[in-house]
Design a protein around this motif. Structure first.
Motif, mmCIF file in Angstrom:
data_model
loop_
_atom_site.group_PDB
_atom_site.id
_atom_site.type_symbol
_atom_site.label_atom_id
_atom_site.label_comp_id
_atom_site.label_asym_id
_atom_site.label_seq_id
_atom_site.Cartn_x
_atom_site.Cartn_y
_atom_site.Cartn_z
ATOM 1 N N ASN A 867 -0.137 -3.471 -8.364
ATOM 2 C CA ASN A 867 0.036 -2.538 -7.260
ATOM 3 C C ASN A 867 0.923 -1.401 -7.741
ATOM 4 O O ASN A 867 1.994 -1.650 -8.300
ATOM 5 N N ILE A 868 0.443 -0.174 -7.494
ATOM 6 C CA ILE A 868 1.208 0.976 -7.977
ATOM 7 C C ILE A 868 1.864 1.679 -6.796
ATOM 8 O O ILE A 868 1.180 2.030 -5.817
ATOM 9 N N PHE A 869 3.168 1.849 -6.884
ATOM 10 C CA PHE A 869 3.925 2.549 -5.848
ATOM 11 C C PHE A 869 4.364 3.901 -6.386
ATOM 12 O O PHE A 869 4.799 3.988 -7.532
ATOM 13 N N VAL A 870 4.225 4.939 -5.536
ATOM 14 C CA VAL A 870 4.791 6.243 -5.914
ATOM 15 C C VAL A 870 5.808 6.609 -4.837
ATOM 16 O O VAL A 870 5.460 6.649 -3.651
ATOM 17 N N ASN A 871 7.032 6.797 -5.265
ATOM 18 C CA ASN A 871 8.150 7.081 -4.346
ATOM 19 C C ASN A 871 8.172 6.113 -3.156
ATOM 20 O O ASN A 871 8.277 6.493 -2.001
ATOM 21 N N GLY A 872 8.019 4.860 -3.498
ATOM 22 C CA GLY A 872 8.179 3.826 -2.473
ATOM 23 C C GLY A 872 6.929 3.533 -1.658
ATOM 24 O O GLY A 872 6.933 2.607 -0.842
ATOM 25 N N PRO A 901 -5.885 8.241 -8.347
ATOM 26 C CA PRO A 901 -5.022 8.201 -7.164
ATOM 27 C C PRO A 901 -3.539 8.281 -7.525
ATOM 28 O O PRO A 901 -2.741 8.811 -6.760
ATOM 29 N N VAL A 902 -3.190 7.790 -8.689
ATOM 30 C CA VAL A 902 -1.787 7.845 -9.099
ATOM 31 C C VAL A 902 -1.415 9.272 -9.486
ATOM 32 O O VAL A 902 -0.433 9.836 -8.998
ATOM 33 N N SER A 903 -2.233 9.882 -10.331
ATOM 34 C CA SER A 903 -1.897 11.238 -10.785
ATOM 35 C C SER A 903 -1.893 12.213 -9.617
ATOM 36 O O SER A 903 -1.111 13.156 -9.572
ATOM 37 N N ARG A 904 -2.752 11.934 -8.634
ATOM 38 C CA ARG A 904 -2.797 12.798 -7.456
ATOM 39 C C ARG A 904 -1.446 12.828 -6.745
ATOM 40 O O ARG A 904 -0.994 13.869 -6.281
ATOM 41 N N GLU A 910 8.574 15.625 -12.351
ATOM 42 C CA GLU A 910 9.283 14.871 -13.386
ATOM 43 C C GLU A 910 9.447 13.402 -12.954
ATOM 44 O O GLU A 910 9.734 13.123 -11.801
ATOM 45 N N ILE A 911 9.229 12.479 -13.875
ATOM 46 C CA ILE A 911 9.398 11.061 -13.560
ATOM 47 C C ILE A 911 10.860 10.693 -13.767
ATOM 48 O O ILE A 911 11.401 10.829 -14.855
ATOM 49 N N LYS A 912 11.497 10.229 -12.666
ATOM 50 C CA LYS A 912 12.926 9.904 -12.745
ATOM 51 C C LYS A 912 13.142 8.454 -13.167
ATOM 52 O O LYS A 912 14.104 8.122 -13.841
ATOM 53 N N ILE A 923 6.870 4.103 -9.387
ATOM 54 C CA ILE A 923 7.251 5.376 -10.030
ATOM 55 C C ILE A 923 8.089 6.185 -9.045
ATOM 56 O O ILE A 923 7.690 6.364 -7.895
ATOM 57 N N ILE A 924 9.247 6.619 -9.508
ATOM 58 C CA ILE A 924 10.070 7.503 -8.682
ATOM 59 C C ILE A 924 10.084 8.873 -9.366
ATOM 60 O O ILE A 924 10.372 8.965 -10.561
ATOM 61 N N THR A 925 9.765 9.908 -8.592
ATOM 62 C CA THR A 925 9.699 11.254 -9.194
ATOM 63 C C THR A 925 10.790 12.143 -8.628
ATOM 64 O O THR A 925 11.400 11.815 -7.606
ATOM 65 N N ALA A 926 11.006 13.273 -9.283
ATOM 66 C CA ALA A 926 11.879 14.300 -8.717
ATOM 67 C C ALA A 926 11.113 14.984 -7.595
ATOM 68 O O ALA A 926 9.888 14.939 -7.565
ATOM 69 N N HIS A 927 11.859 15.606 -6.685
ATOM 70 C CA HIS A 927 11.156 16.229 -5.549
ATOM 71 C C HIS A 927 10.499 17.519 -5.945
ATOM 72 O O HIS A 927 10.924 18.197 -6.848
#
Ligand code: ANZ
Ligand code: ZN
Length: 927
Positions: A867-872, A901-904, A910-912, A923-927
């Motif tokens: 399961n892939i999470f992006v910013n929670g 879907p992930v790259s979208r 930037e990946i934090k 994955i947590i990214t910068a805003h």
């Protein structure tokens, strides 16, 4: 290449000769299938159905025992429940390759047969035989499969001969003796009554006369000599329910303390001996109380008319809370020691006769400590009103001890003198400030040194009274001779047979008493005329050793062969009612230990304990309808059940109250298992019984819920055709998949095979269910979950069968495994489908009970779900290699970002931070 999977296939095969033509056009109804198989199995050669699989090596033996019934003639749902449980376990263990012993017999002596003889003039033996026949038939209808060649009947001379032998062995070892004991005497019928024949008002069941207590010489078995072993070895029974062990412990009642002698003034006896569990309270003693049958009371009553009258009046008072008492005149005792352990000579303690003191416990005497014991306090308040109590023990915190007033009964206290405890003792010497436990030790030491007693252990358990003044029991094999006393009947004269007696002789006590030809005999020792004992044995003796006899039930020369008993005992699993948790199990443990001690078997590993694992099943309660207005129980015909979920009282149209209660005639809530089997089929009833409640819980018998089970069984039956159709379809191109090694299908191992996702899932699910069900039966005894797992397994198979690309051989494998796994629970339906399969596939039919329980392992798949999470937020799920999580982070990112879907969601931010676990990437990214 295909090779045989080791152990998967049994080699004993036979080709069915009779039945291949019988495959009917129309599918059978559920309630016809068990009848069909009952017939068919009977016709099959022995050992080909519930075969004794595997050689009886020493490692794969399993002794599965269920409590044998009293042959009342009717099998009720309680029986149905126990025997279903033991039958499922026995069948399961056989499929697992064990050599299983699963015997059945009859606990056939006892009062009801004698009552039938009284009421209907039928010979108890004939009545018993008829009932056994009926119940055997009922057991076969429920498809319980017992080793009938091991059958025992405790009322048959072949069996009671050995019960009598056990008695003579006990006698030889000083463990059977005679002593006066109270019985219930019916003054009208001039007969002894069993406790069950005396109603709650103390009247005879037959004559209605007020029952009297009389003392008779009776036989006792010295079980108290084994009290310590019976108590101590409870700790070896780690597979017994705690509740049963607690009941046994309470019954045995081991109590540690001291015996203390109180020197007397005014009696010919020097000392009064008491048992106390609280020697630390010695200096609080303010009176001594004696049981009414204490020798000192008896002696004093000779000189004191008032005491004599008191004893006469109170001798049947068995209320433990009774506070009545009689102050014995001119008798005083002294606390034997001072607080420093020196001898004390102050005869200032009064002595009472009091019925609350039990004549049969300890020494029939109590040291009364009104400050520390509730009953003593009540007694004191009544007999010495206003005289303060004398405390010597209080709360461990001094301040609290000082402030509290009133009774202090805790065993965890501390000794104080009168500076802390009001009305206490002026000085407690070196005992002051000691914890109760230490003070008890010290005081016991003082007493030992001064010769006034010492450490002592007492047991509540009493010797076992086995004499019954009844006909229908095993005669006690003793001959009374005027010169030799009681002499055991020699082995060559055993059994002492019950003489046949005509109907009219029953009803008034024990007909053996009046039978001259039975009573008059010769002394085996001196040859003089002598009288035969006419008491028969308590039936608990019969049932205390039957599980040994099963092992060698045809032996004419010995009770059983020691090597056989040693090999098969202890019983691996014993199933039965919790109502036998105390006496039957205690007596069985005692007799097994005794037989072990005299070398008849060797159970050293468990100190001759006879039962390794015990399961007690709960009661079965029936659906009960009551009129909510009058509270009256309603008969089934008074309730409109056309809509099962909305019952109505026919007469009023109102809704009845529904509850589940113990089945009884007066509540019209009884259920006849025979009728249920007739209606739903044996398999559905078996499954329903297991499904409805965990085995130790109460089971509320609710037929409405049977529909769920029926639906499941129909699904299993219908699946056969689905699978057969799939097998006959032309081979389809399967979708792509992954190559796996060592794939076991239907007992054969394929070195490699490509499996698609749904195939892999079915393959694995089936194996996981098999494992789970196996554990549920074997380890957890969680039968209700077996049924729900079987249902889930069926649904999994059903939905997989709808996926066209799933290879038919994988479906077939799954179906066959389902049938094997369910066969212990629902034997006839499993066999029906099994036969149907063989038939459709034009293969010879071999009973499903020749199979082995599926053992192959699920495939450890190399790809797992992530399961892939992006910013929670969960954004995507993907399949990837299990090892992905172990890769360096930039590798992982590369793989993950390749998914659209992930790259979208990540965009080009930037990946934090990257959090990686098996099955999860965040994955947590910068805003
Ligand atoms: C003094 C005392 C002080 C007691 C105290 C208790 C509390 P368990 O523990 O169940 O073994 N007892 C002794 N013999 C008796 C008899 N024949 N009938 C009735 N009661 C009897 O019970 C032991 C206690 O029961 C003994 O300890 C005795 O009272 C009483 F604060 O002695 B004790
Ligand atoms: Zn003699």
């Amino acid at each position: 290449m295909i090779r045989n999977h080791q152990g998967q296939r049994n080699t004993i095969r036979f080709v069915r000769s009779v039945a291949s033509s019988v495959q009917s056009e129309k599918p059978l109804k559920l309630n016809e299938i068990d009848k069909k198989w009952l017939r068919r199995w009977k016709a099959l050669p022995k050992g080909t159905t519930a075969s004794v699989q595997g050689e009886a090596g020493d490692k794969n033996l399993f002794y599965c025992l269920s409590m044998f019934p009293y042959p009342s003639g009717v099998l009720h749902l309680g029986h149905q429940r126990v025997y279903t449980i033991s039958d499922v376990i026995a069948r399961f263990k056989r499929l697992k390759g064990y050599h299983v012993i699963h015997p059945m017999g009859w606990d056939a002596f006892g009062l009801p047969a004698e009552n039938a003889a009284v009421e209907r003039g039928i010979n108890p033996a004939v009545w018993t035989e008829t009932n056994i026949k009926k119940m055997k038939e009922q057991m076969s209808l429920m498809l319980a499969e017992f080793d009938w060649d091991r059958e025992v009947n405790t009322s048959s001379p072949d069996y009671y001969r050995w019960t009598q032998k056990i008695f003579t062995l006990l006698f030889e070892h000083g463990l059977a003796y005679r002593k006066g004991a109270e019985i219930n005497w019916d003054p009208v019928d001039q007969t002894v009554l069993a406790n069950e024949q005396v109603d709650s008002e103390g009247r005879s069941w037959r004559s209605g006369a007020k029952v009297e207590k009389r003392t008779l010489e009776q036989w006792f078995i010295g079980i108290t000599k084994y009290a310590s072993a019976l108590q101590g070895d409870l700790k070896l029974l780690d597979q017994w329910p705690d509740k049963v062990k607690a009941m046994q412990k309470h019954w045995i009642g081991e109590s540690h303390g001291a015996e203390i002698e109180f020197p007397c003034q005014g009696s010919s006896t020097e000392n009064i001996k008491v048992f106390t569990s609280r020697p630390d309270t010695l200096f609080s003693v303010q009176f001594v109380a004696l049981a009414l049958n204490h020798p000192i009371v008896q002696e004093c009553a000779k000189k004191d008319e008032d005491l004599l009258q008191f004893v006469e009046k109170e001798k049947n008072n068995d209320d433990p809370a009774s506070k009545v008492g009689y102050l014995i005149k001119n008798l005083k005792v002294t606390i034997p020691i001072e607080v420093d352990g020196s001898v004390r000579h102050q005869y200032d303690v009064p002595v009472y006769a009091a019925p609350y003191v039990l004549g049969s416990y300890g020494h029939g005497a109590v040291m009364g400590c009104p400050a520390h014991d509730e009953r003593d306090a009540d007694f004191w308040a009544l007999h010495q009103p206003g005289v303060p109590v004398r405390p010597t023990v209080g709360h461990t915190k001094e301040q609290e001890a000082r402030e509290s007033s009133g009774l202090f009964t805790s065993k965890a206290g501390r000794v104080y003198d009168s500076s802390v405890l009001k009305n206490g003792v002026n000085s407690m010497g070196t005992l002051t400030g000691m914890k109760s436990k230490d003070a008890a030790k010290k005081i016991t030491g003082f007493l030992t040194n001064a010769n006034f007693g010492g450490k002592s252990v007492q047991f509540k358990i009493r010797d076992w009274l086995i004499s019954r003044q009844r006909y229908w029991g095993a005669p006690i094999p003793i001959i009374h001779c005027d010169s030799c006393g009681p002499v055991a009947v020699p082995d060559k004269d055993l059994p002492v047979k019950l003489p046949a007696i005509d109907g009219e002789s029953f009803g008034k006590g024990n007909p053996l008493d009046k039978l001259e030809s039975f009573v008059n005999t010769k002394c085996p020792s001196c040859g003089n005329p002598a009288r035969r004992e006419t008491d028969t044995m308590d039936t608990f003796i019969d049932s205390s050793w039957y599980f040994f006899r099963y092992l060698d039930s045809h032996n004419k020369d010995a009770i059983f062969r020691p090597e056989i008993a040693t090999r098969h005992m202890p019983v691996d699993l014993y199933v039965g009612g919790v109502e036998h948790a105390i006496l039957h199990l205690l007596y069985s443990r005692f007799i097994a230990k005794f037989l072990g001690d005299i070398g008849l078997w060797d159970g050293k590993e468990m100190n001759n304990e006879p039962i390794k694992r015990l399961v007690t099943q709960g009661m079965v309660h029936g659906k009960t309808f009551t009129d909510p207005e009058s509270g009256r129980f309603l008969k089934p015909e008074e309730v409109d059940l056309s809509d099962n979920s909305k019952p109505l009282i026919k007469a009023t149209g109102k809704v009845p109250s529904i509850s589940f209660e113990k089945m009884s005639k007066s509540k019209y809530n009884g259920v006849d298992p025979g009728k249920c089997i007739d209606k739903y089929g044996a398999d559905a009833v078996r499954a329903h019984i297991l499904f409805s409640a965990p085995i130790s819980d109460q089971l509320n018998w609710n037929e409405d819920q049977l529909q769920g089970v029926e639906k499941w069984l129909k699904k299993v039956l219908a699946l056969r055709q689905v699978i057969v159709d799939r097998l006959s379809e032309p081979v389809k191109k399967t979708s792509s998949g992954t190559l796996y090694k060592n794939i076991e299908l239907d007992g054969q191992v394929h070195d490699e095979m490509t499996l698609s996702e749904p195939e892999l899932k079915l393959y694995n699910d089936v194996r996981l269910y098999c494992k789970k069900i196996s554990d549920s039966i074997d380890v957890e005894l969680s039968f209700n979950t077996i049924i729900s797992d079987l249902m889930k397994m069926t649904n999994t198979l059903q939905s997989s069968a709808k996926i066209e690309t799933v290879k038919p051989e994988i479906l077939l494998d799954a179906y066959k495994k389902l049938l094997v796994v369910m066969s212990p629970v629902t034997p006839s339906i499993a066999e029906e489908c099994w036969e149907g399969l063989a038939h459709s596939m034009k293969k010879p039919f071999v009973s499903i009970f020749q199979e082995k329980f599926p053992q192959s392992e699920p495939i450890e798949s190399s790809s797992i779900n992530y399961n892939i999470f992006v910013n929670g937020k969960a954004r995507h799920a993907m399949q990837s290699h299990r090892s992905l999580a172990a890769q360096p982070h930039d590798e992982i990112l590369k793989t993950v970002l390749a998914e659209e879907p992930v790259s979208r969601f990540v965009k080009d931010r930037e990946i934090k931070k990257l959090i990686v676990k098996e099955g999860l990437i965040s994955i947590i990214t910068a805003h």
